[in-house]
Design an enzyme around this catalytic site. Sequence first.
Site, mmCIF file in Angstrom:
data_model
loop_
_atom_site.group_PDB
_atom_site.id
_atom_site.type_symbol
_atom_site.label_atom_id
_atom_site.label_comp_id
_atom_site.label_asym_id
_atom_site.label_seq_id
_atom_site.Cartn_x
_atom_site.Cartn_y
_atom_site.Cartn_z
ATOM 1 C CG HIS A 45 -1.709 1.238 1.396
ATOM 2 N ND1 HIS A 45 -2.550 1.820 0.465
ATOM 3 C CD2 HIS A 45 -1.675 2.091 2.450
ATOM 4 C CE1 HIS A 45 -3.012 2.956 0.954
ATOM 5 N NE2 HIS A 45 -2.497 3.151 2.151
ATOM 6 C CG HIS A 69 0.438 7.084 4.102
ATOM 7 N ND1 HIS A 69 0.916 6.270 3.113
ATOM 8 C CD2 HIS A 69 -0.833 6.679 4.330
ATOM 9 C CE1 HIS A 69 -0.022 5.417 2.754
ATOM 10 N NE2 HIS A 69 -1.103 5.635 3.482
ATOM 11 C CD GLU A 73 -4.350 6.150 12.900
ATOM 12 O OE1 GLU A 73 -3.640 7.043 13.399
ATOM 13 O OE2 GLU A 73 -5.565 6.042 13.118
ATOM 14 C CG ASP A 74 -2.130 1.403 10.374
ATOM 15 O OD1 ASP A 74 -2.988 1.869 11.132
ATOM 16 O OD2 ASP A 74 -2.243 1.363 9.140
ATOM 17 C CG ASP A 136 -4.193 6.719 2.007
ATOM 18 O OD1 ASP A 136 -3.709 5.581 2.013
ATOM 19 O OD2 ASP A 136 -5.024 7.125 2.839
HETATM 20 MN MN MN Z 1 -2.998 4.597 3.805
#
Ligand code: MN
Length: 710
Positions: A45, A69, A73-74, A136
């Site tokens: 991704h 990016h 978050e992940d 994205d």
């Molecule tokens: Mn993304």
Amino acid sequence: MFEILQRLENTYNGKDLSLLKRAYDFARKAHEKQKRASGEEYFIHPCTVAGILVDLGLDAATVAAAFLHDVIEDTPVSEGDIRKEFGEEVLELVVGVTKLEKIQFHSKEEEQAENFRKIFVAMAKDIRVIIIKLADRLHNMRSLNFLSIERQQRMARETLDVYAPLADRLGISQIKCELEDLCLKYLEPEFYEYLSINIDERLKENLELVDHVVEEVNKMLSDSGVSGEVFGRRKHLYSIYRKMKERNKTLDQIYDIVAIRVIVNTVDECYEVFGKIHNKWKPVPGRIKDYIATPKPNMYRSLHTTVVTNFGRVFEIQIRTYEMNHAAEYGIAAHWKYKENKKEADDLDTRLSWIREVMEWQGGLKDSKEFLNSLKGDIYSSEVLVFTPKGDVISLPKDATPLDFAYSIHSAVGNKCVGAKVNSKMVPLNTVLQVGDVVDIITSQSSKGPSWDWLKIVKSSSARVKIKQFFKREMKEENVKMGRVMFEAEAKRRGYSLSELITEEAFEYVSAKMSFNSQDEMFASIGYGAVTVNHVIVKFIDFYRKSQPQQEITKFIRSTSKNSGGVKVKGMAGLLVRFAGCCNPVPGDEIIGFISRGHGVTVHRHDCPNLKHVEDGRLIEVSWAEDAGNAYNASIKVVGSTQIEVLSVVAAAVAQLNLEIVSTNGRTDNKTKQATVDFNIRLNSKDELNSLLTKLKQDSKIIDVFRTAN
Ligand code: MN
């Protein structure tokens, strides 16, 4: 995944290339073992997103941020890690994208979508954040088939309402068209299917005709010695779909499925070819568009015309230079293709200066200003857009407060508002809201309604109107009466009569400051507690003093005379004695006298702070007379959770002890939410005062109580 490395090497070099390779490795490690819904490695991704941005020709910092990016978050990676490895610029971009990740568009209303786009732009600050976000979203839309139908639809809707228009706004037609077609595929699958099959057939039928037109135009070019390219281009499905819907037409009735595009080197050549085409074929009226003279707001430039060819078919022809063509595909992103050094800057003008540079370079200064303004309008607009806890967008005037927000929801919410949370934190009601804030209003059924001060806090006229409406409804006879009594009592305590203070001129003077429309409105506001009597009366006294300064001394004396008994001044008799209003001594207090010029002796408490800087010679010993049985005023401050509660507790205690409340003045602390009420109590001795204080201290509803000097 590995081909992206090859493309990086082909596109970037030196420091940029090494930055990108580091970002690649870093993200790869961070996302190791994670999978996408499709079952693929997650790292695919960010690689694809980065690839899209490489294609758009964006700078290294943006592409590096694209690799990174999703790591905040992940994955366990922190902002500090990214700052350390990649510096502030990349970090800001990554943080920007992460922040946008969190806001979600819920509503289906047109206006909400527009507001949402504005919030998006405003929150992104750096336009590159939005471009990353668009890439994205593009990849997520491409891999949408792995999600549930419900999520597909929701995401497609959001993309169509928010992201595709944003891409359009930024002029990135490549992304816009692909997003729109993908949305159509998920929102109207049957229509999409129908179009893709039938359009292909139509194209096949038309192929010869298109070739013919292309050939003719090519001849025109060579005849006039202009070099360029001519080709036929199928329009994207969504634009055909929209035309059918908007004009209520069948596919057969849409003649411009294919546009002929002519690309030449100079603007002059554009107009030359334009003229030649109109010379040969008849233009369809109303379909000639000169976007070179008047570019679209997203800086799209081209000449458009629709002509009836001699084969009996109608064709749309677009004529533009190579530069315009590039700008049309890449929009704002076109900038980075031509400019290596981007200056870092916080200032909006500088941040957007590159847009201006691009525009000037394209020769359209006037339009560049307009474009800049339209972008700026989004960012520095006169409105501020905030969210309800449910995610609806509310538009408020600039500098609006939670009160404006509350009233914009409903006047009942505003009237019962007792507090507000912004981004889950309690804030004062006069907090200025920022774009993107999530605002949660706390209401209470026991709220007495708005305070008069709110009129000074709110920024929107609608909130102001609603507050005033509330007061108007509270203009009940009893409130007016009560307010008048309270005013009169306070006036008397201060040594004035009601009629002295309230004259027409005085009321005009006060209402200009406090926005009362009538005396009744003023009394009602006092009566039911929207404003304190002290707050109002000092303004009247102010006016009174200004208009009659020479009478002030008499006034002073008169005000004191009623309290003058009960004190003996050492060695002197018959002296005018009054009690200081600052510390309100009561019998039993240690006291001292102050010889004031012209009006006798003022009795203060021994420790009154106002006496600290007084010349020794002017202090005189005083003592309480044995028969000090007159009434005195004492000031106390009582803290509790609400003003009403404090009032009722104190009123009960005072009644029990047979004392009297002269005046009260309450406020609620915006931060602590505690209510503080000042009381002026009439009593006969220090003992009485002490028993009142003890009684209040024992009450569980009272947080704190103390005697005050003021
Ligand atoms: Mn993304």
